[in-house]
Design an enzyme around this catalytic site. Structure first.
Site, PDB file in Angstrom:
ATOM      1  N   GLU A 132      59.762  40.481  46.831  1.00 49.59           N
ATOM      2  CA  GLU A 132      58.584  40.750  45.997  1.00 49.59           C
ATOM      3  C   GLU A 132      58.549  42.201  45.519  1.00 49.59           C
ATOM      4  O   GLU A 132      57.963  42.498  44.483  1.00 49.59           O
ATOM      5  CB  GLU A 132      57.305  40.421  46.770  1.00 49.59           C
ATOM      6  CG  GLU A 132      57.137  38.943  47.046  1.00 49.59           C
ATOM      7  CD  GLU A 132      55.920  38.649  47.892  1.00 49.59           C
ATOM      8  OE1 GLU A 132      55.027  37.952  47.391  1.00 49.59           O
ATOM      9  OE2 GLU A 132      55.869  39.125  49.052  1.00 49.59           O
ATOM     10  N   TYR A 134      34.334  50.554  29.929  1.00 47.49           N
ATOM     11  CA  TYR A 134      35.219  49.485  30.396  1.00 47.49           C
ATOM     12  C   TYR A 134      36.687  49.795  30.130  1.00 47.49           C
ATOM     13  O   TYR A 134      37.567  49.285  30.819  1.00 47.49           O
ATOM     14  CB  TYR A 134      34.834  48.123  29.828  1.00 47.49           C
ATOM     15  CG  TYR A 134      34.834  47.999  28.333  1.00 47.49           C
ATOM     16  CD1 TYR A 134      36.007  47.785  27.634  1.00 47.49           C
ATOM     17  CD2 TYR A 134      33.641  48.068  27.622  1.00 47.49           C
ATOM     18  CE1 TYR A 134      36.006  47.658  26.258  1.00 47.49           C
ATOM     19  CE2 TYR A 134      33.625  47.942  26.247  1.00 47.49           C
ATOM     20  CZ  TYR A 134      34.812  47.736  25.568  1.00 47.49           C
ATOM     21  OH  TYR A 134      34.807  47.614  24.219  1.00 47.49           O
ATOM     22  N   GLU A 142      44.743  42.922  49.543  1.00 45.96           N
ATOM     23  CA  GLU A 142      43.505  43.493  50.080  1.00 45.96           C
ATOM     24  C   GLU A 142      43.520  45.018  49.963  1.00 45.96           C
ATOM     25  O   GLU A 142      42.513  45.641  49.614  1.00 45.96           O
ATOM     26  CB  GLU A 142      43.322  43.093  51.551  1.00 45.96           C
ATOM     27  CG  GLU A 142      43.136  41.606  51.769  1.00 45.96           C
ATOM     28  CD  GLU A 142      44.417  40.793  51.922  1.00 45.96           C
ATOM     29  OE1 GLU A 142      44.322  39.685  52.483  1.00 45.96           O
ATOM     30  OE2 GLU A 142      45.498  41.242  51.498  1.00 45.96           O
ATOM     31  N   LYS A 165      47.585  36.399  42.671  1.00 46.07           N
ATOM     32  CA  LYS A 165      49.032  36.411  42.447  1.00 46.07           C
ATOM     33  C   LYS A 165      49.389  35.046  41.873  1.00 46.07           C
ATOM     34  O   LYS A 165      49.159  34.012  42.502  1.00 46.07           O
ATOM     35  CB  LYS A 165      49.778  36.654  43.761  1.00 46.07           C
ATOM     36  CG  LYS A 165      51.299  36.650  43.591  1.00 46.07           C
ATOM     37  CD  LYS A 165      52.010  36.796  44.920  1.00 46.07           C
ATOM     38  CE  LYS A 165      51.936  38.236  45.366  1.00 46.07           C
ATOM     39  NZ  LYS A 165      52.819  38.524  46.518  1.00 46.07           N
TER      40      LYS A 165
END
Length: 120
Positions: A21, A53, A72, A99
């Protein structure tokens, strides 16, 4: 009170605990909600009384470029940067990071985490 919501920010990143990954990467979808009192911004038509934004998007994009093992951890970094940006205005922040096509043995579209932060 009101909310600024960025929905379905689509970015590519290198996050995960598996070695592949870190170099193959994956696509991610990020959603952010920031709650604040923007009554003054709505009355005065003044960007300085709210949260831009475009800046929120930039924070997400920059943090997504930094590899993390855990989503997290990534979410917490994004929330901390948002809080630093306009700490006096923000009452609540929520972020959802997904993901897409995670490396699992079965058919799973996405894996998501949701982190909420209430200003104390």
């Amino acid at each position: 009170m009101g909310k600024i919501i960025l929905e379905n920010i689509k970015l590519f990143g290198f996050h995960g605990c598996m070695p592949e990954e870190a170099y193959v990467g994956s696509y991610y979808t990020v959603n952010i909600e920031v709650e604040l009192d923007f009554s003054q911004a709505s009355i005065k038509d003044d960007l300085s009384k709210t949260i831009n934004y475009i800046h929120l998007y930039r924070i997400v994009k920059e943090e997504m470029a930094i590899n993390s093992k855990l989503l997290e951890h990534l979410a917490q970094r994004i929330i901390q940067r948002i809080k630093k940006y306009r700490t006096n205005l923000i009452k609540y922040t929520k972020i959802k990071i997904c993901k897409e096509n995670p490396p699992l043995q079965s058919s799973v579209d996405r894996v998501c985490i949701l982190l909420e932060d209430l200003r104390e």
